[in-house]
Each structure stands twice: as structure tokens, then as C-alpha cells.
Design an enzyme around this catalytic site. Structure first.
Site, PDB file in Angstrom:
ATOM      1  N   GLY A  45       5.814 -54.657  14.809  1.00 58.37           N
ATOM      2  CA  GLY A  45       6.837 -54.960  13.732  1.00 58.37           C
ATOM      3  C   GLY A  45       6.448 -55.457  12.673  1.00 58.37           C
ATOM      4  O   GLY A  45       7.203 -55.243  11.461  1.00 58.37           O
ATOM      5  N   ASP A 103      10.926 -66.321  17.561  1.00 63.81           N
ATOM      6  CA  ASP A 103      11.955 -66.459  18.387  1.00 63.81           C
ATOM      7  C   ASP A 103      11.599 -67.644  19.381  1.00 63.81           C
ATOM      8  O   ASP A 103      11.732 -68.757  18.782  1.00 63.81           O
ATOM      9  CB  ASP A 103      12.082 -65.179  19.207  1.00 63.81           C
ATOM     10  CG  ASP A 103      13.137 -64.986  19.950  1.00 63.81           C
ATOM     11  OD1 ASP A 103      13.671 -65.902  20.258  1.00 63.81           O
ATOM     12  OD2 ASP A 103      13.623 -63.760  20.448  1.00 63.81           O
ATOM     13  N   LYS A 131      14.111 -67.478  14.311  1.00 59.27           N
ATOM     14  CA  LYS A 131      15.411 -68.000  15.154  1.00 59.27           C
ATOM     15  C   LYS A 131      14.999 -69.349  15.533  1.00 59.27           C
ATOM     16  O   LYS A 131      14.816 -69.559  16.892  1.00 59.27           O
ATOM     17  CB  LYS A 131      15.867 -66.742  16.044  1.00 59.27           C
ATOM     18  CG  LYS A 131      16.129 -65.610  15.593  1.00 59.27           C
ATOM     19  CD  LYS A 131      16.353 -64.697  17.051  1.00 59.27           C
ATOM     20  CE  LYS A 131      16.806 -63.437  16.542  1.00 59.27           C
ATOM     21  NZ  LYS A 131      16.658 -62.528  17.587  1.00 59.27           N
ATOM     22  N   ASP A 159      12.193 -53.210  16.098  1.00 54.98           N
ATOM     23  CA  ASP A 159      12.598 -52.080  16.866  1.00 54.98           C
ATOM     24  C   ASP A 159      13.574 -52.346  17.782  1.00 54.98           C
ATOM     25  O   ASP A 159      13.928 -53.581  18.278  1.00 54.98           O
ATOM     26  CB  ASP A 159      11.457 -51.351  17.557  1.00 54.98           C
ATOM     27  CG  ASP A 159      10.936 -52.177  18.567  1.00 54.98           C
ATOM     28  OD1 ASP A 159      10.723 -53.381  18.507  1.00 54.98           O
ATOM     29  OD2 ASP A 159      10.706 -51.462  19.962  1.00 54.98           O
ATOM     30  N   ARG A 165      12.724 -48.760  13.592  1.00 57.79           N
ATOM     31  CA  ARG A 165      11.565 -49.550  12.675  1.00 57.79           C
ATOM     32  C   ARG A 165      11.449 -49.229  10.996  1.00 57.79           C
ATOM     33  O   ARG A 165      10.978 -49.733  10.521  1.00 57.79           O
ATOM     34  CB  ARG A 165      10.220 -49.351  13.335  1.00 57.79           C
ATOM     35  CG  ARG A 165       9.800 -49.958  14.690  1.00 57.79           C
ATOM     36  CD  ARG A 165       8.414 -50.140  14.880  1.00 57.79           C
ATOM     37  NE  ARG A 165       7.887 -50.112  16.461  1.00 57.79           N
ATOM     38  CZ  ARG A 165       7.967 -51.357  16.785  1.00 57.79           C
ATOM     39  NH1 ARG A 165       8.259 -52.424  16.157  1.00 57.79           N
ATOM     40  NH2 ARG A 165       7.630 -51.629  17.992  1.00 57.79           N
TER      41      ARG A 165
HETATM   42  P1  5GP Z   1       8.593 -65.003  20.828  1.00 56.57           P
HETATM   43  O1  5GP Z   1       8.772 -65.857  19.667  1.00 56.57           O
HETATM   44  O2  5GP Z   1       9.783 -65.141  21.622  1.00 56.57           O
HETATM   45  O3  5GP Z   1       7.462 -65.042  21.590  1.00 56.57           O
HETATM   46  O4  5GP Z   1       8.683 -63.183  20.375  1.00 56.57           O
HETATM   47  C1  5GP Z   1       9.106 -62.965  19.125  1.00 56.57           C
HETATM   48  C2  5GP Z   1       8.898 -61.656  19.356  1.00 56.57           C
HETATM   49  O5  5GP Z   1      10.421 -60.958  19.832  1.00 56.57           O
HETATM   50  C3  5GP Z   1       9.214 -60.547  17.886  1.00 56.57           C
HETATM   51  O6  5GP Z   1       7.743 -60.417  17.442  1.00 56.57           O
HETATM   52  C4  5GP Z   1       9.963 -59.504  18.264  1.00 56.57           C
HETATM   53  O7  5GP Z   1       9.012 -58.468  18.932  1.00 56.57           O
HETATM   54  C5  5GP Z   1      10.954 -59.915  19.455  1.00 56.57           C
HETATM   55  N1  5GP Z   1      12.261 -60.278  19.020  1.00 56.57           N
HETATM   56  C6  5GP Z   1      12.909 -61.373  18.975  1.00 56.57           C
HETATM   57  N2  5GP Z   1      13.908 -61.445  18.330  1.00 56.57           N
HETATM   58  C7  5GP Z   1      14.279 -59.935  18.167  1.00 56.57           C
HETATM   59  C8  5GP Z   1      15.330 -59.357  17.312  1.00 56.57           C
HETATM   60  O8  5GP Z   1      16.319 -59.872  17.040  1.00 56.57           O
HETATM   61  N3  5GP Z   1      14.970 -57.981  17.115  1.00 56.57           N
HETATM   62  C9  5GP Z   1      13.801 -57.338  17.477  1.00 56.57           C
HETATM   63  N4  5GP Z   1      13.785 -56.119  17.180  1.00 56.57           N
HETATM   64  N5  5GP Z   1      12.734 -58.033  18.138  1.00 56.57           N
HETATM   65  C10 5GP Z   1      13.115 -59.385  18.320  1.00 56.57           C
END
Ligand code: 5GP
Length: 194
Positions: A45, A103, A131, A159, A165
Site C-alpha cells: 500500500g 490503524d 486513525k 486497496d 490501489r
Molecule cells: P494496523 O495498524 O491495524 O496494524 O494495520 C493497518 C493496516 O490496515 C494498513 O496498512 C492497511 O493495510 C489496513 N487498513 C486499515 N484501515 C484501512 C482503510 O481504511 N483502508 C484500507 N485500504 N486499508 C486499511
């Protein structure tokens, strides 16, 4: 502008993204003056953001990528598995970890711990999207492009089931598509193209 099927609205236009990337690159260039940072990204990404950021840096920079198989919060154990490691050694280097989205922060938390064990001279994080409401671990983010509410966005590298993407902007995925198709697969754990 007519939107492709599945996109309900544009959240950040191409111009807004490029403007913010230029601001981040200016801040990074100022902070790393006289140094040669190693920018580390996680496939896939981050590719458009990394490419745009790199081109706008005014300091010399190196780049390398990792790949992981991450499981979203709530799935078995929340493990992260390393599928591809870096090829450039981080020891003694000024490492800037570049992310598309933070996230829960669980995958980043795992990767930062891994990199810290390799004794970089410094280690900071730049993420285009954050987020904060969904964060499960406390993470220091030095550079943040935009804060997002809890909405699933796609485009500019992000994606939904490997699609969208290539959009030059970031849009919101329509709720009916999300509901009809079920929750997105864990990043990097998806299969090949349909
Ligand atoms: P975390 O911080 O939860 O470990 O992982 C973050 C990952 O979750 C990001 O790199 C992405 O792959 C996915 N992700 C979280 N929110 C979104 C979103 O709104 N859109 C997309 N496409 N992926 C997201």
C-alpha cells in the site's frame, strides 16, 4: 468527476494529497539535513506515497521494503509474519519508517520492535493516514499526513481486495460493497489476482 463503481465519495483529491506529501517531504528534509536517511516501507500500500515522498526529498535518501502478513485486530492472536525482510542493514542508520495507514498500530508496533533490535542510529515514523480512534498500542508518530475517522478508504495505494490501489485520489468505499463482499482480507495475506 464521475467515480468508479464502489466509490461513494472522494475524501482527498490528488491535489490535496500531493500538497500534503510536499509538506511532509519539506519537514523531513529539514529534520534530516546533513544525513542520509533510510526510508523503510511495507509493501504494497505504501508504494505511491513512498514514490512521491522520495521524489520530493531534498536530502539524499535510501529506500528498502518489507512485506508482512498481518492479521487485523480480533483475528487469531493478532500475529504479524515477516514475508520479506530488508536488504539494507539498518544498524547505525537513520531509519524513517514510512506507512500508508496506522490503524490499530499492531503491525507497526511489531515492526518497530524488530527494527529497534537491529540498532539503528535513530528510528522515526511517517504515516500518510492515521486513525487514532482505533489505536490499540501507543506509538510515537513523528510525521502524520492526515487523521481519518473510522471509515474504510481506498486509492493512492490503499486497496479493497487488491482493487483501487491505482486511483490517484483517496475515496470512501461504499457501504453496500463492504457489506456485500464481507470484511476486507488482512493486508498482504490475500491471494493472487482474481
Ligand atoms: P494496523 O495498524 O491495524 O496494524 O494495520 C493497518 C493496516 O490496515 C494498513 O496498512 C492497511 O493495510 C489496513 N487498513 C486499515 N484501515 C484501512 C482503510 O481504511 N483502508 C484500507 N485500504 N486499508 C486499511
Amino acid at each position: 468527476m464521475s467515480l468508479p463503481p464502489g466509490i461513494s465519495e472522494v475524501l482527498f483529491s490528488e491535489a490535496q494529497l500531493q500538497r500534503r506529501v510536499a509538506e511532509l517531504a519539506a519537514a523531513i528534509s529539514a529534520d534530516y539535513a546533513g544525513l542520509t536517511p533510510l526510508l523503510v516501507g511495507v509493501l504494497r500500500g505504501v508504494v505511491p506515497f513512498m514514490a512521491d515522498l522520495l521524489r520530493r526529498l531534498t536530502v539524499p535518501a535510501m529506500v528498502d521494503f518489507m512485506a508482512i502478513s498481518s492479521y487485523r485486530a480480533g483475528s487469531p492472536g493478532g500475529q504479524v509474519r515477516l514475508l520479506k525482510d530488508l536488504e539494507i542493514s539498518v544498524e547505525g542508520r537513520h531509519v524513517l519508517f514510512v506507512e500508508d495507514m496506522v490503524d490499530t498500530g499492531l503491525s507497526l508496533h511489531y515492526l518497530l520492535r524488530l527494527l529497534r533490535e537491529r540498532r539503528p542510529a535513530s528510528l522515526y515514523v511517517c504515516t500518510l493516514f492515521d486513525k487514532p480512534r482505533l489505536r490499540l498500542v501507543n506509538l510515537p508518530l513523528r510525521y502524520v499526513g492526515f487523521q481519518l475517522p473510522d471509515r474504510y478508504v481506498v486509492g493512492y495505494g490503499l486497496d479493497f481486495r487488491q482493487r483501487y490501489r491505482n486511483l490517484p485520489y483517496v475515496g470512501v468505499l461504499s457501504a453496500d460493497l463492504l457489506l456485500a463482499d464481507g470484511p476486507p482480507l488482512p493486508s498482504a495475506a490475500q491471494g493472487g489476482p482474481p
